[in-house]
Enzyme design. Structure first.
Site, PDB file in Angstrom:
ATOM      1  N   GLU A 117       8.460  28.453  31.115  1.00 32.80           N
ATOM      2  CA  GLU A 117       7.107  28.902  31.452  1.00 32.80           C
ATOM      3  C   GLU A 117       7.140  30.363  31.874  1.00 32.80           C
ATOM      4  O   GLU A 117       7.911  30.741  32.752  1.00 32.80           O
ATOM      5  CB  GLU A 117       6.522  28.052  32.579  1.00 32.80           C
ATOM      6  CG  GLU A 117       5.197  28.525  33.122  1.00 32.80           C
ATOM      7  CD  GLU A 117       4.111  28.605  32.049  1.00 32.80           C
ATOM      8  OE1 GLU A 117       3.530  29.686  31.901  1.00 32.80           O
ATOM      9  OE2 GLU A 117       3.868  27.589  31.363  1.00 32.80           O
TER      10      GLU A 117
ATOM     11  N   GLY B  26     -22.155  33.279  24.721  1.00 34.77           N
ATOM     12  CA  GLY B  26     -21.550  32.063  24.196  1.00 34.77           C
ATOM     13  C   GLY B  26     -21.950  30.856  25.010  1.00 34.77           C
ATOM     14  O   GLY B  26     -21.691  30.799  26.210  1.00 34.77           O
TER      15      GLY B  26
ATOM     16  N   ASP C  73      -3.346  23.095  22.353  1.00 31.45           N
ATOM     17  CA  ASP C  73      -4.206  24.143  21.798  1.00 31.45           C
ATOM     18  C   ASP C  73      -3.526  24.971  20.723  1.00 31.45           C
ATOM     19  O   ASP C  73      -4.182  25.484  19.814  1.00 31.45           O
ATOM     20  CB  ASP C  73      -4.660  25.096  22.920  1.00 31.45           C
ATOM     21  CG  ASP C  73      -5.705  24.470  23.835  1.00 31.45           C
ATOM     22  OD1 ASP C  73      -5.941  23.250  23.727  1.00 31.45           O
ATOM     23  OD2 ASP C  73      -6.256  25.198  24.682  1.00 31.45           O
TER      24      ASP C  73
ATOM     25  N   HIS D 160     -23.520  -5.091  38.363  1.00 30.21           N
ATOM     26  CA  HIS D 160     -24.872  -4.655  38.709  1.00 30.21           C
ATOM     27  C   HIS D 160     -24.943  -4.355  40.207  1.00 30.21           C
ATOM     28  O   HIS D 160     -24.416  -5.125  41.006  1.00 30.21           O
ATOM     29  CB  HIS D 160     -25.880  -5.757  38.365  1.00 30.21           C
ATOM     30  CG  HIS D 160     -27.280  -5.422  38.789  1.00 30.21           C
ATOM     31  ND1 HIS D 160     -28.070  -4.530  38.086  1.00 30.21           N
ATOM     32  CD2 HIS D 160     -28.017  -5.835  39.859  1.00 30.21           C
ATOM     33  CE1 HIS D 160     -29.238  -4.429  38.697  1.00 30.21           C
ATOM     34  NE2 HIS D 160     -29.235  -5.212  39.783  1.00 30.21           N
TER      35      HIS D 160
END
Length: 441
Positions: free
Chosen positions: A32, A169, A297, A428
């Site tokens: 890294e 954007g 990515d 519920h």
């Protein structure tokens, strides 16, 4: 140094993959060059969501500046703590963490500074970086000329809240930033080239969400082409009307997407194939060199942190000769605006454009008891079915939309039909009953 596996990049794809590979008995070196945790942890998903939380608490309050400064401090604490956690994870047996810039010497060797690491297999997980359009006022490589232009990373690190913000954007990053900064009291404008925000989402969901954000005071200029940025001014043209207009702001964020980060890897030297979307891979995340993989990515398939994590697991499984049932074609995503939006599977527009037979079933939040009790009655859930009544998609906006879509994602992994969903008992009162209503109507 020799090892079984080298991973370049320690974002969610890198560190999760390293931990999984080590648990499977592989010796792993992870490299890294910046901070452990990558973009998502340090200047993306996590800091943004911390501010989303604090923005909710700031609504309707007059001291937005003080609340913003407190939120930034809390965000920094969260990021620091989580980064320490990732660093600790990278100290587990079987993992060697190296800080520095990794590049290929040859197809089996990665160099960090002067240290050479030879590996049987290599996974590239270097993520992405902000992509800037060729707008006058942005210099080479999108570097701002104007002092008013900021990156999302810089915006998240501000110590003071700008009085006004113009975002170029209206994708995921732009919409989340707009929602956050508006909640703290900043005057927000958005300039988008396309005719609607969030172009990858269901058009009905995007339109309804945008209208809600307009009610919150956020101003949208859709179908507008930015001509230039001049100091604190964004000058744009309404494409349909052919009229030029200007927005002035204390800060200008260019949020026009991201591009795979491959600079300095020496991919050309070893012959790894790339195209305009990133490193080319097959469904096992292999590049054209079978022992080199690319996840997240950087391969441009699905720019989501959880996509990187599961692509990494798929790559390690392939290295080990293991088969898995990971459905990478079912990839939920969320936008943490106010309210949030989420989706999984194709949109109705996509189905129409590609002649895919489908039916859509909808339900609204205002008919749900829990939504009424929470005062969160603005929202919609839409499920899309194929011609065999099988659920192939879900699109939603409203409170806890991400959780609702996640439930559908789980069902889609097992090819559940609308009828089967309608027979599943739901607690519920909960918002998940909206999904049940959609299935039954």
């Amino acid at each position: 140094m020799k090892t079984n596996l080298v991973i370049i990049g320690s974002g969610p794809g890198g560190y999760e993959t390293a931990a999984y590979a080590a648990c499977q008995g592989l010796q792993v070196v992870i490299i890294e060059e910046k901070h452990a945790g990558g973009t998502c942890l340090n200047c993306g998903c996590i800091p943004t969501k911390a501010l989303v939380h604090d923005a909710e608490n700031a609504l309707g309050k007059d001291d937005g500046q003080a609340l913003f400064q407190a939120a930034i401090r809390r965000k920094d604490d969260i990021v620091g703590n989580l980064r320490q956690g990732v660093e600790a994870l990278m100290q587990q047996p079987g993992i060697t963490f190296i800080h520095g810039h990794g590049m290929f010497k040859d197809d089996h060797t990665v160099v960090v500074d002067k240290e050479e690491i030879e590996a049987d297999h290599i996974i590239i997980a270097t993520g992405s970086t902000a992509k800037s359009p060729p707008i006058p006022g942005l210099g080479s490589d999108g570097q701002p000329i104007s002092k008013y232009v900021t990156t999302s990373e810089e915006l998240l690190a501000r110590e003071t809240l700008p009085q006004s913000l113009c975002i170029v954007g209206a994708g995921v990053i732009g919409m989340e930033m707009a929602s956050v900064f508006s909640a703290f009291g900043c005057k927000v404008s958005m300039v988008e080239y396309l005719k609607e925000c969030l172009p990858t989402m269901d058009s009905e969901i995007a339109r309804r969400l945008r209208k809600m954000m307009e009610k919150q005071g956020i101003k949208f200029f859709l179908g507008s082409s930015v001509q230039k940025i001049d100091n604190n001014k964004v000058i744009f043209k309404d494409i349909k009307k052919d009229i030029e207009a200007t927005v002035e702001a204390e800060a200008i964020l260019v949020a026009t997407g991201r591009k795979p980060y491959t600079e300095g890897l020496n991919l050309d030297r070893i012959g790894v194939e790339t195209n305009r979307t990133g490193i080319v891979t097959n469904d096992n995340m292999q590049t054209n060199l079978n022992h080199i993989y690319a996840i997240g990515d950087v391969n441009g398939r699905q720019m989501l942190a959880h996509a990187a994590t599961f692509q990494g697991r798929r790559a390690v499984n392939h290295i080990l000769g293991k088969t898995d049932n990971i459905r990478l074609d079912i990839m939920p995503a969320a936008v943490f605006t106010r309210p949030e939006a989420a989706s999984v599977g194709p949109t109705a527009d996509f189905c129409k454009a590609n002649n895919i037979p489908f039916t859509a079933h909808k339900a609204v939040y205002r008919a749900n008891g829990r939504a009424q009790a929470m005062e969160q009655t603005d929202g919609l859930v839409k499920i899309i079915l194929d011609d065999n009544d099988r659920i192939i998609a879900c699109h939603a906006f409203g409170a806890d939309a991400a959780a609702i879509v996640q439930e559908v994602s789980a069902l889609m992994n097992f090819d559940v039909t609308r009828q089967q969903l309608s027979n599943i008992v739901h607690i519920h009162p909960t918002l998940s009953e909206i999904l049940l209503d959609a299935a039954r109507h």
